[in-house]
Write a protein that holds these residues in place. Structure first.
Motif, short mmCIF file in Angstrom:
data_model
loop_
_atom_site.label_atom_id
_atom_site.label_comp_id
_atom_site.label_asym_id
_atom_site.label_seq_id
_atom_site.Cartn_x
_atom_site.Cartn_y
_atom_site.Cartn_z
N HIS A 167 0.18 -33.11 -15.14
CA HIS A 167 -0.95 -33.08 -14.21
C HIS A 167 -0.95 -31.70 -13.57
N THR B 230 -7.57 -38.80 -11.25
CA THR B 230 -6.47 -38.45 -12.15
C THR B 230 -5.09 -38.64 -11.51
N ARG B 231 -4.99 -38.42 -10.21
CA ARG B 231 -3.67 -38.60 -9.58
C ARG B 231 -3.28 -40.08 -9.57
N ASP C 249 -5.96 -34.25 -15.99
CA ASP C 249 -6.40 -33.27 -15.00
C ASP C 249 -6.50 -31.88 -15.62
N LYS D 201 -2.32 -40.94 -13.10
CA LYS D 201 -0.98 -40.41 -13.39
C LYS D 201 0.09 -41.41 -12.95
#
Length: 228
Positions: A30, A13-14, A67, A17
């Motif tokens: 997030h 997810t990071r 997230d 993002k």
């Protein structure tokens, strides 16, 4: 809201993002936004404990969300933002469990068996940042208990929940609205799904486990020193 992330934390997810923000779908909400601005902890605590689901206030100023805790409410968000596309980030379930158990779930388990040092830190954080002190309670209410029934130390149970979650998202979201995505696939499927050109830069790669271990002590120190 243009993009809703239905994938669990620690599924790339990071990196996603960063990718969405490069593609113009930012700012992207997030968990890092919750940690950076602790007043958001109270917003999610209200959601998790049933007092409010004011999504427009929670996500004001954001064009996408990924997230936890947002992904724990993928059904509600998909219904509330019917024009938003949904991205389900996935990875090998066993490798995912190893990652999440060493980071997010480890913190949750440590809260149940706090050492003397952790108790002292907790008191300091409670004094300097009352909002952030509610983070463990918020995490339990929004995804630790809600999604995993609190059994985050039970490997078989957690992997079963992960696999069931993937199946449920695939069944609930129409194919033309859903992208099932692994970070290793790079730009092409993501850009095709979102209808944007492929950038002339590599797809972002964030080592989430290393980032978690490195940044967590710094966050706590900043909260203690600055009261944020």
């Amino acid at each position: 809201m243009d993009v809703i992330g239905a994938g669990f934390g620690r599924t790339g997810t990071r990196s996603l993002k960063a990718a969405l923000e490069l593609l113009g779908f930012g700012p992207c909400y997030h968990m890092s936004a919750v940690i950076a601005e602790p007043y958001r902890v109270r917003q999610w605590l209200d959601v998790g404990e049933g007092r409010s689901q004011d999504w427009d206030t929670v996500f004001a100023g954001f064009r996408s969300a990924l997230d936890w805790p947002a992904s724990a409410y993928w059904r509600e968000l998909a219904a509330y933002y019917p024009d938003a596309k949904v991205i389900l980030t996935v990875r090998d379930p066993a490798r995912w469990y190893d990652s999440v158990s060493a980071t997010i779930f480890r913190s949750a388990l440590d809260q149940r068996r706090p050492s003397l040092r952790r108790r002292a830190i907790r008191r300091l954080v409670s004094w300097r940042s009352p909002d952030f002190a509610l983070y463990p309670r918020m995490a339990r209410a929004t995804f630790i208990d809600r999604v995993f029934d609190g059994r985050v130390g039970d490997r078989d149970h957690v992997i079963e929940v992960f696999e069931r979650h993937v199946a449920e998202v695939k069944a609930a979201i129409p194919g033309d609205r859903l992208l099932v995505f692994e970070a290793g696939e790079g730009w092409e499927p993501l850009c095709a799904f979102l209808g944007v050109p492929v950038p002339e830069v590599p797809y972002p790669r964030a080592n989430e486990r290393a980032d978690f271990r490195r940044k967590r002590p710094r966050r706590l120190l900043r909260l203690i020193v600055r009261g944020r």
